[in-house]
Design an enzyme around this catalytic site. Structure first.
Site, mmCIF file in Angstrom:
data_model
loop_
_atom_site.group_PDB
_atom_site.id
_atom_site.type_symbol
_atom_site.label_atom_id
_atom_site.label_comp_id
_atom_site.label_asym_id
_atom_site.label_seq_id
_atom_site.Cartn_x
_atom_site.Cartn_y
_atom_site.Cartn_z
ATOM 1 N N TYR A 136 1.363 17.143 -1.615
ATOM 2 C CA TYR A 136 0.187 17.563 -2.378
ATOM 3 C C TYR A 136 -0.278 18.975 -2.035
ATOM 4 O O TYR A 136 -1.444 19.309 -2.182
ATOM 5 C CB TYR A 136 -0.966 16.567 -2.163
ATOM 6 N N LYS A 186 11.330 8.354 2.560
ATOM 7 C CA LYS A 186 12.439 8.182 1.623
ATOM 8 C C LYS A 186 13.537 9.095 2.115
ATOM 9 O O LYS A 186 14.020 9.982 1.414
ATOM 10 C CB LYS A 186 11.966 8.527 0.197
ATOM 11 N N ASP A 219 10.470 2.499 -1.570
ATOM 12 C CA ASP A 219 10.825 1.469 -2.560
ATOM 13 C C ASP A 219 10.853 0.093 -1.906
ATOM 14 O O ASP A 219 10.268 -0.875 -2.407
ATOM 15 C CB ASP A 219 12.151 1.808 -3.248
ATOM 16 N N ASP A 243 -0.866 7.534 -0.392
ATOM 17 C CA ASP A 243 -1.700 7.373 -1.586
ATOM 18 C C ASP A 243 -1.254 6.120 -2.349
ATOM 19 O O ASP A 243 -2.059 5.239 -2.687
ATOM 20 C CB ASP A 243 -1.511 8.635 -2.443
ATOM 21 N N ASP A 247 -3.269 2.120 -2.471
ATOM 22 C CA ASP A 247 -3.655 1.404 -3.690
ATOM 23 C C ASP A 247 -3.007 0.030 -3.729
ATOM 24 O O ASP A 247 -3.621 -0.961 -4.129
ATOM 25 C CB ASP A 247 -3.241 2.188 -4.945
#
Ligand code: ATP
Ligand code: MG
Length: 352
Positions: A136, A186, A219, A243, A247
């Site tokens: 970000y 990842k 994943d 992030d 959620d």
């Protein structure tokens, strides 16, 4: 007696309602423990400020906030009236200027509240999101815009300093809990950025022999968090993955209204920020039915950060007992108002 100076930033919509519900709870535990005082200054930043001054916060708002011990935020934004990138600007500036690099989002199930997974084993996790760099950083560009050759480039930046400090923070947090840290990357598909995370984790792990470490790719992590959420303790990830995962963990444990969060400067050179995870919820604003649990639990996190662990425990216990007794706002299937929920929590606190 010590006085903790709190900046209240209620913001917009139900932000103002859940902050108003939390303040009496914080005051009640301060007086019950008798060990500290809280003093507040409240700022009307957000839509109300925008309507009067044409900006959501004054130019010097960072200087104003710097003198406080902590900042307690409700929620900012009212997308139908002003785009999010304008209402959120002060918060983004605040996170950067105060270097609030550790975003901490606990998510747990509560007896009395049925989560969407309908599991019987309790979930109790904390997602730690790196909040200052990573994906970000807003660096990149569009090339040959509007042509068939258009290219979009967006770079992520991961520094050793940034990765090391968030991993150290997460290890230390795991030590206060169930001694298990899961790092999400990842690194099988991104050969530079997340490989640095892997390396730093391997370097630090020997310093924390009492913490079990585990690694998952993002994943697999989304799958495993749905399949075996009760096995996770502290989960750490980059800005983007943190992030997404916070959620997800909020979603699998219940209503948005239940989840607290903290944006911390672990070095304590600046005031840290505490806020419920939910937004301003314009659809229910002004109706008096917002669930104040996330805000009250954010208040508990703030008390703990300020060194008032006993008071924090009192808040958590009172909120938990209130939910367990079936006192429920509409988002979790009841008919209780924000004010009634608050009274119930205050009643529990006074009973001791
Ligand atoms: P933001 O963009 O500010 O993050 P959002 O779009 O993610 O906001 P919220 O404002 O948090 O969304 O609201 C999403 C939904 O959840 C709304 O329908 C809202 O009514 C509900 N909701 C959020 N927080 C609460 C709460 N504390 N109590 C009850 N319902 C809530
Ligand atoms: Mg949102």
């Amino acid at each position: 007696m010590k006085t903790h100076r709190i900046a209240l930033y209620p913001g917009d919509g139900i932000g103002t309602e859940v902050v108003a519900a939390t303040v009496p709870v914080l005051d009640a535990v301060a007086s019950i423990t008798g060990r500290f005082d809280l003093s507040y200054e409240s700022f009307d930043w957000g839509m109300a400020h925008y309507d009067r001054h044409g900006r959501v916060a004054p130019e010097d708002f960072l200087d104003v906030l710097r003198g406080f011990d902590a900042i307690f935020l409700g929620a900012v934004g009212w997308p139908a009236r002003l785009p999010d990138h304008i209402t959120l600007t002060p918060l983004i500036r605040l996170r950067q200027a105060f270097d609030l690099y550790a975003c901490v989002r606990p998510a747990r199930t509560f007896p009395g509240v049925v989560g969407p997974l309908r599991r019987s084993d309790p979930i109790d996790v904390v997602v730690v999101r790196e909040n200052s760099e990573g994906e970000y950083i807003d660096n990149g560009g569009l090339f040959a815009t509007g042509t068939a050759q258009e290219v979009a480039v967006q770079t992520a930046l991961h520094t050793r300093r940034g990765v090391e400090r968030i991993l150290r923070f997460s290890f230390a947090l795991a030590r206060t809990r169930r001694h298990t840290l899961t790092m999400i990357t990842k690194s099988n598909a991104q050969r530079y950025s997340y490989v640095l995370w892997d390396r730093v984790l391997a370097e630090l792990a020997p310093e924390f022999p009492d913490v079990r470490t585990d690694k998952l790719h993002i994943d697999a992590a989304t799958l495993e968090l749905v399949r075996r959420p009760h096995t996770f303790d502290v989960i750490v990830g980059s800005n983007l993955f943190g992030d997404i995962l916070s959620d997800l963990t909020g979603g699998i444990t219940g209503s948005l209204g239940l989840n607290p969060s903290a944006n911390l400067n672990p070095e304590r050179t600046t005031p840290s920020l505490f806020e419920p995870v939910h937004g301003s919820a314009p659809d229910i604003a002004g109706k008096g039915v917002a669930n104040p649990t996330g805000a009250m639990l954010s208040g508990a996190m703030m008390l703990e950060w300020l060194g008032e662990a006993d008071a924090a425990t009192l808040v958590r216990d009172a909120v938990e007992q209130t939910l367990a007794a079936g006192v429920a706002t509409p988002d979790i299937g009841g008919l209780t108002t924000t004010a009634q929920f608050t009274d119930a929590v205050l009643g529990r606190l006074r009973q001791g």
